[in-house]
Design a protein around this motif. Structure first.
Motif, mmCIF file in Angstrom:
data_model
loop_
_atom_site.group_PDB
_atom_site.id
_atom_site.type_symbol
_atom_site.label_atom_id
_atom_site.label_comp_id
_atom_site.label_asym_id
_atom_site.label_seq_id
_atom_site.Cartn_x
_atom_site.Cartn_y
_atom_site.Cartn_z
ATOM 1 N N THR A 116 66.635 18.780 64.583
ATOM 2 C CA THR A 116 65.347 19.455 64.412
ATOM 3 C C THR A 116 65.548 20.763 63.671
ATOM 4 O OG1 THR A 116 65.355 20.855 66.407
ATOM 5 C CG2 THR A 116 64.655 18.553 66.669
ATOM 6 N N THR A 171 60.324 25.053 60.233
ATOM 7 C CA THR A 171 59.941 25.099 58.825
ATOM 8 C C THR A 171 58.481 25.530 58.689
ATOM 9 O OG1 THR A 171 59.987 23.865 56.739
ATOM 10 C CG2 THR A 171 59.232 22.673 58.698
ATOM 11 N N LEU A 224 60.394 20.545 63.604
ATOM 12 C CA LEU A 224 60.220 19.130 63.317
ATOM 13 C C LEU A 224 61.543 18.374 63.383
ATOM 14 C CD1 LEU A 224 57.976 19.373 60.098
ATOM 15 C CD2 LEU A 224 57.226 19.175 62.481
ATOM 16 N N LYS A 249 63.990 15.840 61.610
ATOM 17 C CA LYS A 249 64.271 15.656 60.190
ATOM 18 C C LYS A 249 64.032 14.196 59.791
ATOM 19 C CE LYS A 249 67.661 19.401 60.217
ATOM 20 N NZ LYS A 249 69.091 19.777 60.119
ATOM 21 N N PHE A 300 60.065 15.793 56.306
ATOM 22 C CA PHE A 300 60.777 17.064 56.404
ATOM 23 C C PHE A 300 61.608 17.331 55.145
ATOM 24 C CE2 PHE A 300 64.632 19.429 57.306
ATOM 25 C CZ PHE A 300 64.133 20.584 57.883
ATOM 26 N N GLN A 314 61.643 20.442 52.326
ATOM 27 C CA GLN A 314 62.821 21.189 51.887
ATOM 28 C C GLN A 314 62.990 21.119 50.369
ATOM 29 O OE1 GLN A 314 62.532 22.346 55.030
ATOM 30 N NE2 GLN A 314 64.583 23.048 54.498
ATOM 31 N N GLU A 347 54.560 13.874 60.558
ATOM 32 C CA GLU A 347 55.106 15.130 61.076
ATOM 33 C C GLU A 347 55.510 14.880 62.522
ATOM 34 O OE1 GLU A 347 53.239 19.427 62.338
ATOM 35 O OE2 GLU A 347 52.696 18.647 60.365
ATOM 36 N N GLU A 359 56.907 16.582 65.700
ATOM 37 C CA GLU A 359 57.161 17.849 66.373
ATOM 38 C C GLU A 359 57.906 17.627 67.690
ATOM 39 O OE1 GLU A 359 53.488 19.951 66.858
ATOM 40 O OE2 GLU A 359 52.855 19.617 64.781
#
Length: 313
Positions: free
Chosen positions: A220, A223, A232, A234, A238, A242, A276, A278
């Motif tokens: 996680t 971000t 989050l 990855k 995600f 990035q 997403e 979480e």
């Protein structure tokens, strides 16, 4: 166990289930409350009438106290608060907003109010606003976080040093040992989120639950600080974030990538690629999916065993 929090909420155990979006419906809340903790319905992912339905079903499923978590950043906030009052909810956890706006109004209707904060500054502002208790949440937590990146076990003693009202620790707590450590540092109770995501009664999608169970240390990351910091798992979404960051994106470009209903897509609909996801850092210690009541019992058993172990040092 009896302390300021168990007395405040009239519960048996100082374990609070967090009101996570897309996970915390009436089934989870009633299961935790029936086991002696405090179950929380997460209003953040519910339309007003869906929230009303969840409250009514929870009232039928348990005679024990339960609460509703309300992030104060939604446009239909007044309607949500009115439903909570109309349905006779007795405990409200507020977050993501100014506690002064609603605290007195809710208390005037016989509701106990708790506010979630991520810093000493906002803990004290919440106390000044008249809330009955504070949840201090470290940046290990899943979902939306504070910007200061203060860890739970640093935050709790700093808040405790200055706060007079009851204090609940959150962020990175999923075991009895973690519970004991938080309470030794000054917390009156713990709020547990990620561990309850991976339970049978959570409304989160089974794909998401399985990914939480499979997560390891480092899976996680925090971000989207320019919008609202969020932790989050990855996945492709995600990694897309990035990749966008390498272009020094504007806030508008980040919003465009995030789009709409991304959290619902991942956590509720089970899209592990574009959704997403979480969850907190403690996911690395979550190894199975089991009933919420069993999670509460396991935490309490480990808590008592850890107390005996520490006493022998």
């Amino acid at each position: 166990m009896t302390n300021r929090i168990t007395k405040l909420f009239n519960i048996k155990h100082p374990i609070i289930q967090a009101g996570m979006i897309w996970a915390s419906g009436w089934r989870l809340a009633s299961a935790v409350s029936n086991e002696g903790g405090l179950g929380i319905i997460g209003a953040g992912s519910m339309y007003p009438e869906i929230l009303r339905e969840n409250i009514q079903k929870c009232q039928k499923a348990t005679s024990k106290p339960f609460g509703v978590n309300v992030p104060m950043l939604y446009p239909n906030l007044e309607e949500i608060m009115q439903i909570i009052i109309e349905e006779g909810v007795k405990i409200v956890f507020t977050s993501a907003g100014n506690p002064k706006i609603w605290t007195k109004h809710l208390q005037d209707h016989g509701i106990t109010v708790v506010h979630v904060v991520s810093s000493v500054k906002f803990a004290l502002k919440s106390q000044e606003a008249g809330v009955d208790a504070v949840v201090a949440e470290g940046f290990e937590a899943g979902g939306h976080n504070g910007r200061d990146e203060t860890t739970t076990f640093t935050l709790i003693p700093m808040v405790k040093e200055q706060l007079q009202i009851p204090l609940i620790a959150a962020g990175g707590i999923a075991t009895g040992r973690g519970m004991l450590a938080a309470m030794v540092l000054g917390a009156d109770a713990v709020q547990v989120g990620s561990r309850f995501v991976a339970c049978e009664e959570a409304s989160s999608h089974i794909n998401f639950k399985n990914m939480v169970v499979e997560a390891k240390e480092g899976d996680t990351q925090l971000t989207l600080k320019e919008l609202a910091p969020v932790r989050l798992l990855k996945n492709k979404f995600f990694e897309d974030i990035q990749k966008l960051y390498t272009t020094n994106p504007s806030k508008e470009e980040l919003i465009a990538l995030l789009g709409r209903a991304r959290a619902k897509k991942g956590m509720f609909e089970g899209d592990l690629v574009e959704g997403e996801l979480e969850i907190g850092q403690i996911a690395g210690l979550i190894h199975d999916i089991k009933p919420a009541a069993q999670i509460v019992r396991d935490m309490l058993k480990e808590f008592e065993a850890a107390k005996v172990e520490v006493a022998s040092f």
